[in-house]
Design a protein around this motif. Structure first.
Motif, PDB file in Angstrom:
ATOM      1  N   UNK A 118       0.851  -1.184   0.000  1.00 16.03           N
ATOM      2  CA  UNK A 118       0.000   0.000   0.000  1.00 16.03           C
ATOM      3  C   UNK A 118       0.889   1.236   0.000  1.00 16.03           C
ATOM      4  N   UNK A 119       0.327   2.384  -0.327  1.00  8.97           N
ATOM      5  CA  UNK A 119       1.111   3.625  -0.338  1.00  8.97           C
ATOM      6  C   UNK A 119       1.674   3.942   1.046  1.00  8.97           C
ATOM      7  N   UNK A 120       0.898   3.634   2.075  1.00 11.79           N
ATOM      8  CA  UNK A 120       1.359   3.875   3.451  1.00 11.79           C
ATOM      9  C   UNK A 120       2.566   2.986   3.759  1.00 11.79           C
ATOM     10  N   UNK A 121       2.475   1.697   3.371  1.00 13.64           N
ATOM     11  CA  UNK A 121       3.573   0.766   3.621  1.00 13.64           C
ATOM     12  C   UNK A 121       4.810   1.120   2.790  1.00 13.64           C
ATOM     13  N   UNK A 122       4.596   1.595   1.558  1.00 15.92           N
ATOM     14  CA  UNK A 122       5.726   2.018   0.719  1.00 15.92           C
ATOM     15  C   UNK A 122       6.470   3.188   1.367  1.00 15.92           C
ATOM     16  N   UNK A 123       5.696   4.091   1.977  1.00 16.33           N
ATOM     17  CA  UNK A 123       6.308   5.267   2.613  1.00 16.33           C
ATOM     18  C   UNK A 123       7.273   4.842   3.716  1.00 16.33           C
ATOM     19  N   UNK A 192       7.791   7.287 -11.311  1.00 20.27           N
ATOM     20  CA  UNK A 192       7.060   8.505 -10.971  1.00 20.27           C
ATOM     21  C   UNK A 192       6.598   8.533  -9.512  1.00 20.27           C
ATOM     22  N   UNK A 193       6.889   7.486  -8.754  1.00 18.37           N
ATOM     23  CA  UNK A 193       6.407   7.429  -7.372  1.00 18.37           C
ATOM     24  C   UNK A 193       7.128   8.467  -6.509  1.00 18.37           C
ATOM     25  N   UNK A 194       6.417   9.110  -5.579  1.00 17.28           N
ATOM     26  CA  UNK A 194       7.028  10.148  -4.732  1.00 17.28           C
ATOM     27  C   UNK A 194       8.208   9.649  -3.892  1.00 17.28           C
ATOM     28  N   UNK A 195       8.265   8.322  -3.604  1.00 18.33           N
ATOM     29  CA  UNK A 195       9.330   7.796  -2.759  1.00 18.33           C
ATOM     30  C   UNK A 195      10.567   7.362  -3.547  1.00 18.33           C
ATOM     31  N   UNK A 198      13.851   9.218  -2.660  1.00 19.68           N
ATOM     32  CA  UNK A 198      14.348   8.844  -1.329  1.00 19.68           C
ATOM     33  C   UNK A 198      15.043   7.473  -1.394  1.00 19.68           C
ATOM     34  N   UNK A 199      14.441   6.543  -2.132  1.00 16.97           N
ATOM     35  CA  UNK A 199      15.011   5.200  -2.272  1.00 16.97           C
ATOM     36  C   UNK A 199      16.400   5.268  -2.911  1.00 16.97           C
ATOM     37  N   UNK A 200      16.518   6.033  -4.015  1.00 17.96           N
ATOM     38  CA  UNK A 200      17.820   6.189  -4.678  1.00 17.96           C
ATOM     39  C   UNK A 200      18.829   6.840  -3.735  1.00 17.96           C
ATOM     40  N   UNK A 201      18.412   7.894  -3.052  1.00 13.98           N
ATOM     41  CA  UNK A 201      19.315   8.637  -2.167  1.00 13.98           C
ATOM     42  C   UNK A 201      19.798   7.766  -1.007  1.00 13.98           C
ATOM     43  N   UNK A 202      18.877   6.979  -0.436  1.00 14.93           N
ATOM     44  CA  UNK A 202      19.241   6.130   0.695  1.00 14.93           C
ATOM     45  C   UNK A 202      20.402   5.204   0.355  1.00 14.93           C
ATOM     46  N   UNK A 203      20.290   4.541  -0.794  1.00 16.28           N
ATOM     47  CA  UNK A 203      21.310   3.554  -1.136  1.00 16.28           C
ATOM     48  C   UNK A 203      22.584   4.194  -1.688  1.00 16.28           C
ATOM     49  N   UNK A 204      22.486   5.355  -2.272  1.00 14.15           N
ATOM     50  CA  UNK A 204      23.703   6.044  -2.706  1.00 14.15           C
ATOM     51  C   UNK A 204      24.487   6.557  -1.501  1.00 14.15           C
ATOM     52  N   UNK A 205      23.775   7.031  -0.496  1.00 12.89           N
ATOM     53  CA  UNK A 205      24.445   7.458   0.729  1.00 12.89           C
ATOM     54  C   UNK A 205      25.110   6.262   1.417  1.00 12.89           C
ATOM     55  N   UNK A 206      24.456   5.122   1.351  1.00 11.23           N
ATOM     56  CA  UNK A 206      25.033   3.907   1.918  1.00 11.23           C
ATOM     57  C   UNK A 206      26.303   3.522   1.154  1.00 11.23           C
ATOM     58  N   UNK A 207      26.277   3.669  -0.170  1.00 14.10           N
ATOM     59  CA  UNK A 207      27.447   3.355  -0.993  1.00 14.10           C
ATOM     60  C   UNK A 207      28.621   4.262  -0.639  1.00 14.10           C
TER      61      UNK A 207
END
Length: 268
Positions: A118-123, A192-195, A198-207
């Motif tokens: 769901x959108x809530x769970x994706x967030x 096109x999803x709003x998250x 954030x998903x890309x940024x999270x893993x690039x920061x981890x890298x």
């Protein structure tokens, strides 16, 4: 392998594939001709536009190239287009090809997925790298207990526990007899999803953080460059085409380690 979705003429696809593959495999043309069950001379006539490939021969070629269902569909339509005898029929077939090409523009349409959040769970799931990181460790040897997962990721035990509780609630993992188990399923965010950012940024920061602990199996590559617009498009198409193959390779064998792939290709 080149991306069939970037072509309107199957003959051009054949020529580009041969040019690419024959650099390292001199027997490639012979194997392709043998797979289609035609002679070398007939194949030469087809490439020149003097003859047309039959549907049966095209199906054998699609199998040789390892096409999926949709790739095979667009390839077979191109063969029909080559045999079409009227402008009206050609226009109709071209329309069908364009629809398939349009659908293929989105990577999400070409990456298998079978878990719908769901959108809530994706967030929540995509708010931090930790959720996907924990989940992908579950089928590996260190993924059966909270303690070993926390030690592997270098995060507090309570944070791992919070992530696990969420994963259980949304059906992405389960706990049996005190042990954690990965539940099969592939999740994906549309471009096109709003998250997605954030998903890309999270893993690039981890890298970036992991660069301080570089190991030989790791690959960190940065190469700003200037090139032709055509060359840039070809590289982009190459990256998109190989994402599907990479996903398939990641599903081979039994999970033993957790890795993350980050690809950045952009005009600056």
């Amino acid at each position: 392998m080149l991306d069939i979705y970037n072509y309107d003429d199957y003959r051009l696809f054949f020529k580009d594939v041969l040019q690419s593959q024959e650099r390292t495999d001199k027997k490639y043309r012979g194997r392709l001709v043998e797979a289609m069950r035609i002679s070398t001379s007939l194949f030469s006539q087809i490439l020149k536009g003097e003859k047309n490939l039959s549907s049966e021969q095209g199906l054998e070629a699609a199998a040789f190239f390892g096409f999926g269902d949709k790739e095979t569909d667009v390839f077979m339509l191109m063969i029909e287009l080559g045999r079409a005898g009227s402008v009206k029929l050609q226009s109709r077939i071209k329309g069908k090809i364009q629809v398939l090409q349009s659908e293929a523009k989105s990577i999400s349409a070409r990456v298998p997925k079978d878990v719908v959040l769901s959108d809530v769970d994706k967030a929540t799931y995509y708010s931090s790298w930790l959720y996907t990181g924990v989940r992908n460790l579950l089928p590996t040897p260190v993924g059966k207990e909270l303690k070993t997962i926390a030690e592997k990721l270098g995060v507090p035990l309570e944070k791992v526990d919070t992530a696990i509780q969420f994963l259980i609630e949304v059906g992405l993992c389960e706990r049996k007899n005190g042990q954690l188990y990965y539940k099969q399923g592939f999740t994906h965010l549309d471009s096109t999803h709003p998250m997605i950012l954030r998903h890309h940024q999270n893993w690039r920061q981890r890298a970036i953080a992991k660069m301080d602990f570089y190991k030989d199996p790791h690959v960190h590559y940065t190469s700003p460059m200037s090139l032709s617009a055509e060359g840039a498009q070809k590289i982009r198409d190459y990256l998109r085409a190989n994402i599907k193959e990479i996903i398939n390779l990641s599903r081979e064998g039994s999970p033993e380690v957790g890795y993350c792939l980050n690809i950045d290709w952009y005009e600056y």
